[in-house]
Design an enzyme around this catalytic site. Sequence first.
Site, short mmCIF file in Angstrom:
data_model
loop_
_atom_site.label_atom_id
_atom_site.label_comp_id
_atom_site.label_asym_id
_atom_site.label_seq_id
_atom_site.Cartn_x
_atom_site.Cartn_y
_atom_site.Cartn_z
N ASN A 38 0.84 -1.20 0.00
CA ASN A 38 0.00 0.00 0.00
C ASN A 38 0.86 1.24 0.00
O ASN A 38 1.71 1.36 -0.91
CB ASN A 38 -1.15 -0.03 1.02
CG ASN A 38 -0.84 -0.23 2.47
OD1 ASN A 38 -0.42 -1.29 2.87
ND2 ASN A 38 -1.04 0.77 3.28
N ASP A 39 0.68 2.18 0.91
CA ASP A 39 1.27 3.52 0.77
C ASP A 39 2.74 3.57 0.37
O ASP A 39 3.54 2.77 0.86
CB ASP A 39 1.23 4.25 2.11
CG ASP A 39 -0.10 4.19 2.81
OD1 ASP A 39 -1.07 3.70 2.21
OD2 ASP A 39 -0.17 4.66 3.96
N TRP A 63 -3.34 -7.29 2.98
CA TRP A 63 -2.74 -6.47 4.04
C TRP A 63 -2.50 -7.33 5.28
O TRP A 63 -3.33 -8.17 5.62
CB TRP A 63 -3.71 -5.33 4.36
CG TRP A 63 -3.15 -4.26 5.25
CD1 TRP A 63 -2.41 -3.19 4.87
CD2 TRP A 63 -3.32 -4.15 6.67
NE1 TRP A 63 -2.10 -2.42 5.96
CE2 TRP A 63 -2.64 -2.99 7.08
CE3 TRP A 63 -3.96 -4.93 7.63
CZ2 TRP A 63 -2.59 -2.58 8.41
CZ3 TRP A 63 -3.92 -4.52 8.96
CH2 TRP A 63 -3.25 -3.35 9.33
N ARG A 173 -0.65 8.91 13.51
CA ARG A 173 0.24 8.18 12.58
C ARG A 173 0.70 9.01 11.38
O ARG A 173 0.29 10.12 11.16
CB ARG A 173 -0.47 6.92 12.08
CG ARG A 173 -1.79 7.14 11.36
CD ARG A 173 -2.36 5.77 10.98
NE ARG A 173 -3.65 5.86 10.32
CZ ARG A 173 -4.82 5.86 10.98
NH1 ARG A 173 -4.86 5.84 12.30
NH2 ARG A 173 -5.96 5.93 10.30
N TRP A 312 -8.65 1.89 -1.20
CA TRP A 312 -8.98 0.91 -0.16
C TRP A 312 -10.30 0.21 -0.51
O TRP A 312 -10.48 -0.97 -0.25
CB TRP A 312 -9.08 1.57 1.21
CG TRP A 312 -7.74 1.77 1.86
CD1 TRP A 312 -7.11 2.96 2.12
CD2 TRP A 312 -6.84 0.75 2.33
NE1 TRP A 312 -5.90 2.75 2.72
CE2 TRP A 312 -5.71 1.40 2.87
CE3 TRP A 312 -6.89 -0.65 2.35
CZ2 TRP A 312 -4.63 0.70 3.42
CZ3 TRP A 312 -5.81 -1.34 2.89
CH2 TRP A 312 -4.71 -0.67 3.42
C1 FRU Z 1 -3.06 4.71 4.71
C2 FRU Z 1 -2.74 3.92 5.95
C3 FRU Z 1 -1.89 4.74 6.89
C4 FRU Z 1 -1.19 3.70 7.70
C5 FRU Z 1 -0.96 2.60 6.71
C6 FRU Z 1 -1.06 1.22 7.26
O1 FRU Z 1 -3.34 3.95 3.59
O2 FRU Z 1 -3.95 3.49 6.57
O3 FRU Z 1 -2.62 5.67 7.66
O4 FRU Z 1 0.02 4.18 8.23
O5 FRU Z 1 -1.95 2.77 5.69
O6 FRU Z 1 -0.70 0.27 6.31
#
Ligand code: FRU
Length: 497
Positions: A38-39, A63, A173, A312
Site C-alpha cells: 500500500n502507501d 494487508w 500516525r 482501499w
Molecule cells: C493509509 C494507511 C496509513 C497507515 C498505513 C497502514 O493507507 O492506513 O494511515 O500508516 O496505511 O498500512
Amino acid sequence: MNDRSLQEARKYEAENQDLIPADQRPLFHLSPRTGWMNDPNGFSWYKGYYHLFYQYYPYTDLWGPMHWGHARSRDLVRWEYLPAALAPEDPCDAEGCWSGCAFEVPEGIEGLPAGAHALIYTGRTLVREGDREVFHQSQCLAFGDGIDYVKDPASPVVGAAQLPPGFSACDFRDPFAWWEESERLFYMGVSAMDAEGGGQILLYSSPDLKSWTYIGILEGCGGGIGRMWECPGFFRIGDTAFVIASPMGMPAEGEFQNLHGNVVLSGTYDPASHRFERREVHVMDFGHDFYAAQVTQGPDGRVLCVGWMQSWENSPVRQAPFRWFGMQTLPRELTVKDGRLIQNPVREIESLRKDPHVYEGLVLSGRLSLAPVRGRMMDLTIQLRGGDYRVFGFVFAIGEGHESVLFYEPETGRLTLDRSRSGYREDRMGNRVLLSEPGRRDLKLRILLDRYSIEVFANDGLQTLTSVIPTPAGADGIAFFAEGTAEVDITSYELAE
Ligand code: FRU
C-alpha cells in the site's frame, strides 16, 4: 502479532520474487517485490538514488502486519528491488511498521549519525487499557545506509505523552518531517484524531530527532473534509504553501468522489507563527486509485510526488491470481500556476518512448482505429482543437469482450472514465469524473497506460485522473470516437525498455 523477522522476510522475498513473470507486472510503475503493497513511504533522494519504500506484507497478497518494502532508482522509471527495510519485530512496532518518511541526516547535530538515511515511521502496538486491549500508534526512528536500517533504541520518540488533550493514541500516525536549516530544527507533522473525531495534523519540532515538542495544529478537516487525515504532507513551491492529506470517510460532494479521498490545500505559511492560511481546497486526483501521496525534493530541486495507485474500497477485489497486489503511481513533477498545484509525469518517462505516430488535424466523426496505435504500455497526447462535437471518446484495453472508455463532454467540461467493462467482476466504485471547465472545446490530454493502469493529465497538469484497469493484458485495442465532428491532433508512442 507478527512472528516473522526481517531476516525471514528478506529470505522469503528473494526466494519468491522470480515466481512473478516480468510481463505480469507493470513496466515502469513500482509493484511489490512479492505480496501486498500500500502507501509509498520514505520517498527521498539519498546518495545517488531515489529511494521508495512502501507498506508491505511479503507473504500474501493481502494487508497484514506491515513491513517496509524497498526499491531504488536513478531515473524514477526503472526500479531495482532492495531487501525489505523494516519488519514489525520490536516492542515499539510489534503490530506493524506503518507509514512514514525518510531523509539524509544533516551535518553537525550532536548524537546523530551525519549522512545516514533516517526513517521516521509509525509503530503500532497492542496495549492494555483497563480491561480491554487497544492498538496504539507512536512515532519511531531508524537509521541506515540505503540498504540496512537499525531501529534507534530511543523509539518511540513521540507517543501518547506528547499528544495534546483530547487526542487519542489509537489514531496518531504517518509522520512527515523536514529540516529547517535556518533554525537548525526538524519539524514533523503527524496525523491525529481529536475528541470530536476530526482529523488534524499536529506539528512538532526537535533539534535532534529524539526529543520533540508539540507546537500546534498545522491544518485539519475543520468539520468538513472527511474524518482522519491519513498520510499528510507539507511543501512549498515559490510563495505558495501546500498541505496534502488523504482524508478517510469523505462526503460525496463536488470534486470529491471517493470515500477515502485525497486533497490538496493551497495557501500561505508563516514560519514564525507556524500558521498555514488556507486559500483553496481541491481533490488532488479525480481517479479511482490515488491515495496516501508523498512529496520529496530531487537533487535538481524538482518537487516530486508519488501516490498509492489503488483505493482501499476496491482493495479486497482480485481479478487474477497474481502473487502481487498494489502499485505506486509514476512519480510526478509538481509546479505551481496561478496559485494552483500542477502535476505532470516525470520527464524521464520519455526515455521509454518508441515508435512515434503523429496525426495532425484529424477530423473525427464516428469511431476510428488508427492501425499502428494499439498497446497497453503507451504514452499519448490528445489535443482537441474544437469542432461541433457533443462527445469525444478515447477507448482502450479493447478485446476479449472488454473496453474502457474515457469520454469528454465539452458542454459540461466533464471527462468521465467508465471502467464497467475493464474486467472487474465487482467494481465497488462506479465511474469517475474529472471536472474541467464547462464550455471548453480544446481539452488537452496526456495519457499514460502501463498494463493495469491509466494516468490522465488534463490541461497541462491542472487536473489528473488515475485508475487501475484490471482488464487482461491481451486486450490492447485503441479507438477514438466523436458524436458530431471533433478536430483533433494525436501523438502516440509505445513505451518499452
Ligand atoms: C493509509 C494507511 C496509513 C497507515 C498505513 C497502514 O493507507 O492506513 O494511515 O500508516 O496505511 O498500512
